[in-house]
Design an enzyme around this catalytic site. Sequence first.
Site, PDB file in Angstrom:
ATOM      1  N   ILE A  11       0.687  -1.128   0.175  1.00 14.09           N
ATOM      2  CA  ILE A  11      -0.135  -0.354  -0.035  1.00 14.09           C
ATOM      3  C   ILE A  11       0.627   1.393  -0.346  1.00 14.09           C
ATOM      4  CG2 ILE A  11      -1.664   1.224   0.998  1.00 14.09           C
ATOM      5  CD1 ILE A  11      -2.757  -1.553   2.309  1.00 14.09           C
ATOM      6  N   THR A 132      -6.293  -1.613  10.530  1.00 11.97           N
ATOM      7  CA  THR A 132      -7.057  -2.530   9.147  1.00 11.97           C
ATOM      8  C   THR A 132      -8.616  -2.613   9.953  1.00 11.97           C
ATOM      9  OG1 THR A 132      -6.866  -5.175   9.213  1.00 11.97           O
ATOM     10  CG2 THR A 132      -5.750  -3.728  11.052  1.00 11.97           C
ATOM     11  N   ASP A 133      -9.342  -3.523   9.708  1.00 12.20           N
ATOM     12  CA  ASP A 133     -10.772  -3.194   9.921  1.00 12.20           C
ATOM     13  C   ASP A 133     -10.308  -4.590  10.961  1.00 12.20           C
ATOM     14  OD1 ASP A 133     -10.857  -5.437   8.153  1.00 12.20           O
ATOM     15  OD2 ASP A 133     -12.654  -5.131   6.714  1.00 12.20           O
ATOM     16  N   GLU A 134      -9.157  -5.857  10.924  1.00 14.61           N
ATOM     17  CA  GLU A 134      -9.262  -6.597  11.722  1.00 14.61           C
ATOM     18  C   GLU A 134      -9.181  -6.617  13.264  1.00 14.61           C
ATOM     19  OE1 GLU A 134      -6.956 -10.024   9.638  1.00 14.61           O
ATOM     20  OE2 GLU A 134      -7.009  -9.004   7.840  1.00 14.61           O
ATOM     21  N   TYR A 158      -1.311 -10.493  14.326  1.00 16.88           N
ATOM     22  CA  TYR A 158      -1.580  -9.516  13.484  1.00 16.88           C
ATOM     23  C   TYR A 158      -2.467  -8.553  13.635  1.00 16.88           C
ATOM     24  CZ  TYR A 158      -2.901  -6.260  10.006  1.00 16.88           C
ATOM     25  OH  TYR A 158      -3.262  -5.541   9.020  1.00 16.88           O
ATOM     26  N   LYS A 162      -1.677  -4.921  15.854  1.00 13.70           N
ATOM     27  CA  LYS A 162      -2.763  -3.401  15.387  1.00 13.70           C
ATOM     28  C   LYS A 162      -3.336  -3.035  16.286  1.00 13.70           C
ATOM     29  CE  LYS A 162      -1.963  -1.847  11.357  1.00 13.70           C
ATOM     30  NZ  LYS A 162      -0.737  -0.967  11.059  1.00 13.70           N
ATOM     31  N   ASN A 187     -10.136  -5.605   3.380  1.00 12.84           N
ATOM     32  CA  ASN A 187      -8.357  -5.738   2.437  1.00 12.84           C
ATOM     33  C   ASN A 187      -8.505  -5.009   1.252  1.00 12.84           C
ATOM     34  OD1 ASN A 187      -9.443  -8.070   4.016  1.00 12.84           O
ATOM     35  ND2 ASN A 187      -8.559  -8.700   3.176  1.00 12.84           N
ATOM     36  N   LEU A 198      -3.703 -13.486  -0.480  1.00 16.09           N
ATOM     37  CA  LEU A 198      -5.395 -14.473  -1.269  1.00 16.09           C
ATOM     38  C   LEU A 198      -5.137 -13.919  -2.920  1.00 16.09           C
ATOM     39  CD1 LEU A 198      -7.377 -16.891  -1.216  1.00 16.09           C
ATOM     40  CD2 LEU A 198      -9.214 -14.200  -1.250  1.00 16.09           C
ATOM     41  N   GLY A 292      -8.158 -19.977  13.975  1.00 18.91           N
ATOM     42  CA  GLY A 292      -8.686 -18.910  15.067  1.00 18.91           C
ATOM     43  C   GLY A 292      -9.444 -18.025  13.376  1.00 18.91           C
TER      44      GLY A 292
HETATM   45  P1  NAD Z   1       3.154  -5.089   3.275  1.00 20.99           P
HETATM   46  O1  NAD Z   1       4.115  -6.212   4.480  1.00 20.99           O
HETATM   47  O2  NAD Z   1       3.052  -4.604   2.236  1.00 20.99           O
HETATM   48  O3  NAD Z   1       4.284  -3.389   3.617  1.00 20.99           O
HETATM   49  C1  NAD Z   1       5.162  -3.155   5.195  1.00 20.99           C
HETATM   50  C2  NAD Z   1       6.105  -2.734   4.530  1.00 20.99           C
HETATM   51  O4  NAD Z   1       6.503  -1.900   5.901  1.00 20.99           O
HETATM   52  C3  NAD Z   1       7.231  -3.243   4.035  1.00 20.99           C
HETATM   53  O5  NAD Z   1       7.974  -2.472   2.560  1.00 20.99           O
HETATM   54  C4  NAD Z   1       8.186  -3.542   4.728  1.00 20.99           C
HETATM   55  O6  NAD Z   1       9.454  -3.484   4.403  1.00 20.99           O
HETATM   56  C5  NAD Z   1       8.116  -2.037   5.842  1.00 20.99           C
HETATM   57  N1  NAD Z   1       8.278  -2.497   7.079  1.00 20.99           N
HETATM   58  C6  NAD Z   1       8.023  -3.020   8.146  1.00 20.99           C
HETATM   59  N2  NAD Z   1       9.224  -3.549   9.436  1.00 20.99           N
HETATM   60  C7  NAD Z   1       9.475  -1.822   9.577  1.00 20.99           C
HETATM   61  C8  NAD Z   1       9.727  -1.695  10.304  1.00 20.99           C
HETATM   62  N3  NAD Z   1      10.073  -1.427  11.483  1.00 20.99           N
HETATM   63  N4  NAD Z   1      10.688  -0.474  10.108  1.00 20.99           N
HETATM   64  C9  NAD Z   1      10.305   0.026   9.062  1.00 20.99           C
HETATM   65  N5  NAD Z   1      10.086  -0.398   7.745  1.00 20.99           N
HETATM   66  C10 NAD Z   1       9.076  -1.329   7.962  1.00 20.99           C
HETATM   67  O7  NAD Z   1       1.783  -4.080   4.157  1.00 20.99           O
HETATM   68  P2  NAD Z   1       0.683  -3.258   3.641  1.00 20.99           P
HETATM   69  O8  NAD Z   1       0.060  -4.235   3.187  1.00 20.99           O
HETATM   70  O9  NAD Z   1       1.156  -2.433   2.794  1.00 20.99           O
HETATM   71  O10 NAD Z   1       0.241  -3.209   4.827  1.00 20.99           O
HETATM   72  C11 NAD Z   1       0.594  -1.660   4.862  1.00 20.99           C
HETATM   73  C12 NAD Z   1      -0.180  -1.323   6.125  1.00 20.99           C
HETATM   74  O11 NAD Z   1      -1.310  -0.503   5.378  1.00 20.99           O
HETATM   75  C13 NAD Z   1      -0.026  -1.988   6.980  1.00 20.99           C
HETATM   76  O12 NAD Z   1       0.018  -0.746   8.717  1.00 20.99           O
HETATM   77  C14 NAD Z   1      -1.859  -2.814   7.490  1.00 20.99           C
HETATM   78  O13 NAD Z   1      -1.440  -3.040   8.983  1.00 20.99           O
HETATM   79  C15 NAD Z   1      -2.414  -1.898   7.151  1.00 20.99           C
HETATM   80  N6  NAD Z   1      -3.071  -2.947   6.073  1.00 20.99           N
HETATM   81  C16 NAD Z   1      -3.435  -3.408   5.450  1.00 20.99           C
HETATM   82  C17 NAD Z   1      -4.555  -4.104   4.628  1.00 20.99           C
HETATM   83  C18 NAD Z   1      -4.156  -4.928   3.015  1.00 20.99           C
HETATM   84  O14 NAD Z   1      -4.992  -5.506   3.389  1.00 20.99           O
HETATM   85  N7  NAD Z   1      -2.959  -5.090   2.999  1.00 20.99           N
HETATM   86  C19 NAD Z   1      -5.705  -3.264   4.825  1.00 20.99           C
HETATM   87  C20 NAD Z   1      -5.985  -2.844   6.027  1.00 20.99           C
HETATM   88  C21 NAD Z   1      -4.553  -2.149   5.883  1.00 20.99           C
HETATM   89  P1  TYD Z   2      -5.046 -12.870   3.036  1.00 16.69           P
HETATM   90  O1  TYD Z   2      -4.927 -12.055   1.724  1.00 16.69           O
HETATM   91  O2  TYD Z   2      -4.122 -13.439   3.994  1.00 16.69           O
HETATM   92  O3  TYD Z   2      -5.694 -11.398   3.953  1.00 16.69           O
HETATM   93  P2  TYD Z   2      -6.249 -11.558   5.546  1.00 16.69           P
HETATM   94  O4  TYD Z   2      -6.223 -12.843   6.287  1.00 16.69           O
HETATM   95  O5  TYD Z   2      -5.247 -10.463   6.380  1.00 16.69           O
HETATM   96  O6  TYD Z   2      -7.656 -11.363   5.442  1.00 16.69           O
HETATM   97  O7  TYD Z   2      -6.541 -13.578   3.106  1.00 16.69           O
HETATM   98  C1  TYD Z   2      -7.685 -13.477   3.171  1.00 16.69           C
HETATM   99  C2  TYD Z   2      -8.552 -14.550   2.867  1.00 16.69           C
HETATM  100  O8  TYD Z   2      -8.149 -15.678   2.314  1.00 16.69           O
HETATM  101  C3  TYD Z   2      -8.727 -15.163   4.311  1.00 16.69           C
HETATM  102  O9  TYD Z   2      -9.663 -15.607   4.926  1.00 16.69           O
HETATM  103  C4  TYD Z   2      -7.833 -16.655   4.657  1.00 16.69           C
HETATM  104  C5  TYD Z   2      -7.713 -16.814   3.166  1.00 16.69           C
HETATM  105  N1  TYD Z   2      -6.671 -17.425   1.868  1.00 16.69           N
HETATM  106  C6  TYD Z   2      -7.008 -18.868   1.931  1.00 16.69           C
HETATM  107  O10 TYD Z   2      -8.444 -19.134   1.543  1.00 16.69           O
HETATM  108  N2  TYD Z   2      -5.372 -19.454   1.092  1.00 16.69           N
HETATM  109  C7  TYD Z   2      -4.254 -18.370   1.249  1.00 16.69           C
HETATM  110  O11 TYD Z   2      -3.116 -19.261   0.734  1.00 16.69           O
HETATM  111  C8  TYD Z   2      -3.916 -16.992   2.120  1.00 16.69           C
HETATM  112  C9  TYD Z   2      -2.956 -16.706   1.838  1.00 16.69           C
HETATM  113  C10 TYD Z   2      -5.571 -16.917   2.428  1.00 16.69           C
END
Ligand code: NAD
Ligand code: TYD
Length: 358
Positions: A11, A132-134, A158, A162, A187, A198, A292
């Site tokens: 993101i 996150t919504d989680e 996780y 958060k 997500n 996923l 879980g």
């Molecule tokens: P990601 O795992 O793709 O990226 C995380 C980034 O943070 C990476 O570039 C990593 O190198 C960096 N990082 C990790 N630990 C660090 C540290 N100690 N110091 C500096 N940099 C560090 O994550 P993402 O999917 O881009 O998510 C970004 C944020 O959005 C997170 O806080 C996550 O909780 C939140 N979020 C993600 C989603 C989703 O669906 N991906 C949804 C809602 C909220």
């Molecule tokens: P994920 O992308 O890991 O996001 P989150 O757990 O933060 O919602 O997973 C999305 C959904 O997909 C979650 O219900 C778990 C499921 N999932 C699978 O069924 N198979 C997989 O290999 C992965 C990575 C996730």
Amino acid sequence: MILVTGGAGFIGANFVLDWLATSDESIVNLDRLTYAGNRQSLASLSGDDRHIFVHGDIGDGELGARLLAQYAPRAIINFAAESHVDRSIHGPADFIQTNIVGTFQLLESVRAYWKQLPEEGRQSFRFLHVSTDEVYGSLAPDAPAFTEDHPYQPNSPYSASKAASDHLLRAYHHTYGLPVLTTNCSNNYGPFQFPEKLIPLMIVNALAGKRLPVYGDGQQIRDWLYVGDHCAAIRRVLAAGVPGATYNVGGGNEKANLDIVHTICGLLDELRPRPDGRAYREQITYVTDRPGHDRRYAIDARRIERELGWRPAESFASGIDRTVRWYLANQDWVHNVQSGAYREWVEKNYADRQKMGS
Ligand code: NAD
Ligand code: TYD
């Protein structure tokens, strides 16, 4: 200028690219480059001096203080986190360290910096925390979607980490008056997402002729938002959010995992048919469920729409089509992020997941 953390992740990188495409304000990008951070996602910015990349940890208070003194940002957006639920189940320690202790250290550096700003700078400064919504836990099938007042009931290491960081933000606002903003988003999917989550995992595995591992019965529901819409929401909250407030961000796209996988298979059947002419959905394999596993997430995003006028631009159909096409067109990026560490993770997470059928 602004300071973002975690801007080499999924993101964060999308945010940095969007920001610099639409504004001339520079960005300092602090990222530790864990397995999830990829500088290649930012390759199109090479030579652009509006982007200053700093390799470092949000938990390094001295580095934080130095960057704040040197660049005097008007705002911070904290994307940096450990973000994958399955990894948090295998090893929670990194999640506690970065998501809780790291956020705390960053808040401490920011508090010291913010305190000595002139009155006007103190008023206009913002610390936006991307959450996150989680943190709200799991919803029953007919329960209303999460509002900002929903109790925190995190279920995974996780989401618990958060939730803890969100509480720290809240406390720094109430106790010290730090002008914080928190977004709780559903997500995300889109370009540059690491193929452990996923949607990219299914695209990458399908193309490689590997199984498509669906956890449990595949009927878990997530509310999917295209990453560009999330970035737009963050820009809007940064510009007009009320300090101390939290904003839920979601796509209004509740989908069961199995339906997502079927949609991806259908798109690939059209765009890149299997050489043997068979359907990608034949690769679907049901595997042991995640411990879980939260059954359903859904976001009520009426506050951000009513108060800040944000709503998603992308439908799920258009967003997933763009995403699948992006992965097809960017196989080099996919190849480069699949390092030895990635392959070890796949082995660890999937090897002991028993096949339940297909
Ligand atoms: P990601 O795992 O793709 O990226 C995380 C980034 O943070 C990476 O570039 C990593 O190198 C960096 N990082 C990790 N630990 C660090 C540290 N100690 N110091 C500096 N940099 C560090 O994550 P993402 O999917 O881009 O998510 C970004 C944020 O959005 C997170 O806080 C996550 O909780 C939140 N979020 C993600 C989603 C989703 O669906 N991906 C949804 C809602 C909220
Ligand atoms: P994920 O992308 O890991 O996001 P989150 O757990 O933060 O919602 O997973 C999305 C959904 O997909 C979650 O219900 C778990 C499921 N999932 C699978 O069924 N198979 C997989 O290999 C992965 C990575 C996730």
